[in-house]
Design an enzyme around this catalytic site. Structure first.
Site, PDB file in Angstrom:
ATOM      1  N   ASP A 144       0.900  -1.225   0.031  1.00 56.50           N
ATOM      2  CA  ASP A 144       0.000   0.092   0.099  1.00 56.50           C
ATOM      3  C   ASP A 144       0.862   1.185   0.192  1.00 56.50           C
ATOM      4  OD1 ASP A 144      -2.249   1.428  -0.119  1.00 56.50           O
ATOM      5  OD2 ASP A 144      -2.753   1.309   2.079  1.00 56.50           O
ATOM      6  N   CYS A 201     -25.780 -12.704  -2.212  1.00 55.36           N
ATOM      7  CA  CYS A 201     -25.499 -11.705  -0.713  1.00 55.36           C
ATOM      8  C   CYS A 201     -25.298 -10.367  -0.980  1.00 55.36           C
ATOM      9  CB  CYS A 201     -24.520 -12.526   0.117  1.00 55.36           C
ATOM     10  SG  CYS A 201     -24.162 -11.608   1.476  1.00 55.36           S
ATOM     11  N   CYS A 204     -23.251  -6.574   2.917  1.00 52.56           N
ATOM     12  CA  CYS A 204     -22.332  -5.541   3.175  1.00 52.56           C
ATOM     13  C   CYS A 204     -23.082  -4.234   2.504  1.00 52.56           C
ATOM     14  CB  CYS A 204     -20.948  -5.673   2.334  1.00 52.56           C
ATOM     15  SG  CYS A 204     -21.067  -5.863   0.384  1.00 52.56           S
ATOM     16  N   CYS A 208     -23.870  -0.772   4.993  1.00 55.87           N
ATOM     17  CA  CYS A 208     -23.048   0.302   4.923  1.00 55.87           C
ATOM     18  C   CYS A 208     -23.779   1.576   5.649  1.00 55.87           C
ATOM     19  CB  CYS A 208     -22.731   0.816   3.274  1.00 55.87           C
ATOM     20  SG  CYS A 208     -21.586   2.299   3.434  1.00 55.87           S
ATOM     21  N   CYS A 224     -17.988   7.178   1.747  1.00 60.64           N
ATOM     22  CA  CYS A 224     -17.535   6.197   2.650  1.00 60.64           C
ATOM     23  C   CYS A 224     -16.684   6.807   3.892  1.00 60.64           C
ATOM     24  CB  CYS A 224     -16.144   5.398   1.849  1.00 60.64           C
ATOM     25  SG  CYS A 224     -15.329   4.091   2.872  1.00 60.64           S
ATOM     26  N   CYS A 251     -14.067   2.396   9.228  1.00 57.73           N
ATOM     27  CA  CYS A 251     -15.026   1.819   9.269  1.00 57.73           C
ATOM     28  C   CYS A 251     -15.030   0.482   8.857  1.00 57.73           C
ATOM     29  CB  CYS A 251     -16.254   2.442   8.543  1.00 57.73           C
ATOM     30  SG  CYS A 251     -17.912   1.725   8.671  1.00 57.73           S
ATOM     31  N   CYS A 254     -18.761  -3.296   6.898  1.00 57.73           N
ATOM     32  CA  CYS A 254     -19.039  -4.181   5.729  1.00 57.73           C
ATOM     33  C   CYS A 254     -18.307  -5.560   5.998  1.00 57.73           C
ATOM     34  CB  CYS A 254     -18.652  -3.554   4.500  1.00 57.73           C
ATOM     35  SG  CYS A 254     -16.710  -2.985   4.212  1.00 57.73           S
ATOM     36  N   CYS A 258     -20.161  -9.744   6.608  1.00 61.76           N
ATOM     37  CA  CYS A 258     -19.674 -10.305   5.591  1.00 61.76           C
ATOM     38  C   CYS A 258     -19.826 -11.802   6.271  1.00 61.76           C
ATOM     39  CB  CYS A 258     -18.435 -10.196   4.955  1.00 61.76           C
ATOM     40  SG  CYS A 258     -17.737 -11.310   3.800  1.00 61.76           S
TER      41      CYS A 258
END
Length: 344
Positions: A144, A201, A204, A208, A224, A251, A254, A258
């Site tokens: 990242d 499904c 998520c 949110c 978001c 956050c 989600c 799952c």
């Protein structure tokens, strides 16, 4: 006679060894992909055209380097992709924090040491191990830390599939893990990409808080909470503030809902365990930190990069979502005179 180092390595055998060394270094899984990301590039361009990236201008400024590894690191043929579980087993249960408006919710990934440093250090060790086996080779490690489409790469390498919330999901481990990469010119055999198992499904999407998942596999970062509390430096829109609740850094909603996360694996890494009680601290206590205390308690943490201003802004929003009290009003009023203009 040629030296042993000049003999062409058995790349299939080397691939198996890399995965073994990777496990020894604490990575839970390793896969290898090629450097072709045409489909991911198309999806990225569509996302950027819709301005879903908000103020994350770095997502566009590198041009095609993010989706064409050979432009970023010339000569790249393969990408070694790894994942490392981070869920801190010692943390206060998430629901306990989210259901207590006086407490501060911080995303699980940020409760311990900054993962960038941990993963890059381990990846560097892995690269050195490869080098000791075959001699010098071209490589660059990432976590990242550069324009890299790490989730698309990991999906191609078989580490999991990109779910409807746009996070990577592993069938046997859920989604609570970090990703890292080694770009290399070694012509290693590639692994089979992962199949998608989201099915019908929509957990998520339904969960949110700000409806940032605008459709399956489509995230509008501008809504978001992770973007608003970490990436965004401006004034958070008033209509979104009540929806943020007590989430002051990131956050995890989600991921919490799952179904695949019933298979999550707790981290075995000491570095990812909770530091400074940040899994259950009160909003009032955190808001009263001085900038010196903020820097002290976030040393070595991913949280530090948002800076004191954003930290205060996020907590002020959460305090505004608390039940009204004289104490909260007094604390906010006292801080107002010292605050920056946007925070005031």
């Amino acid at each position: 006679m040629p030296s042993e180092r000049n003999i062409q390595p058995d790349y299939r055998e080397l691939s198996a060894s890399i995965k073994q060394w990777s496990r020894q270094l604490g990575f839970q899984q390793t896969g290898i992909s090629d450097a072709k990301l045409d489909e991911a590039e198309s999806l990225l361009q569509q996302w950027l055209q819709k301005n879903y990236h908000g103020d994350m201008h770095y997502m566009a400024k590198h041009g095609r380097k993010r989706s064409r590894p050979g432009l970023l690191i010339p000569g790249t043929l393969r990408i070694i992709s790894v994942r490392m579980d981070y869920f801190p087993a010692d943390a206060v249960p998430m629901a306990d924090i989210l259901h207590n408006p006086e407490k501060a919710f911080i995303s699980r990934y940020a409760l311990g040491r900054d993962y960038h440093k941990v993963l890059r250090h381990r990846l560097q060790k892995l690269a050195h191990r490869i080098q000791s086996a075959i001699g010098p080779f071209q490589y660059r490690v990432f976590s990242d830390s550069a324009p890299v489409l790490e989730k698309a790469i990991a999906e191609k390498a078989g580490l999991g599939w990109i779910g409807k919330h746009t996070n990577l999901i592993n069938k046997g481990s859920g989604s609570w893990f970090f990703l890292g990469e080694i770009y290399t010119n070694l012509p290693l055999p590639v692994d089979k990409g992962a199949d998608n198992h989201c099915g019908d499904c929509t957990a998520c999407i339904d969960a949110c808080p700000t409806q940032a998942i605008v459709g399956p596999y489509k995230l509008d970062a501008r809504r978001c909470i992770s973007y608003l509390t970490i990436e965004y430096d401006g004034i958070i829109p008033e209509e979104l503030r009540p929806l943020m609740g007590n989430r002051i850094y990131g956050c995890d909603d989600c991921q919490m809902v799952c179904p695949w996360n019933r298979f999550k694996q707790d981290s075995k890494e000491e570095d990812f365990m909770v530091r400074h009680g940040l899994d259950g601290e009160t909003l009032l206590r955190l808001f009263q930190w001085t900038e010196t205390e903020f820097l002290q308690y976030t040393e070595g943490s991913a949280i530090r990069r948002i800076g004191y201003h954003r930290w205060q802004r996020n907590i002020a929003v959460a305090l505004g979502n608390m039940p009204k009290s004289k104490q909260v009003r007094e604390v906010l009023s006292d801080r107002r005179g010292q605050a920056s203009e946007p925070l005031r």
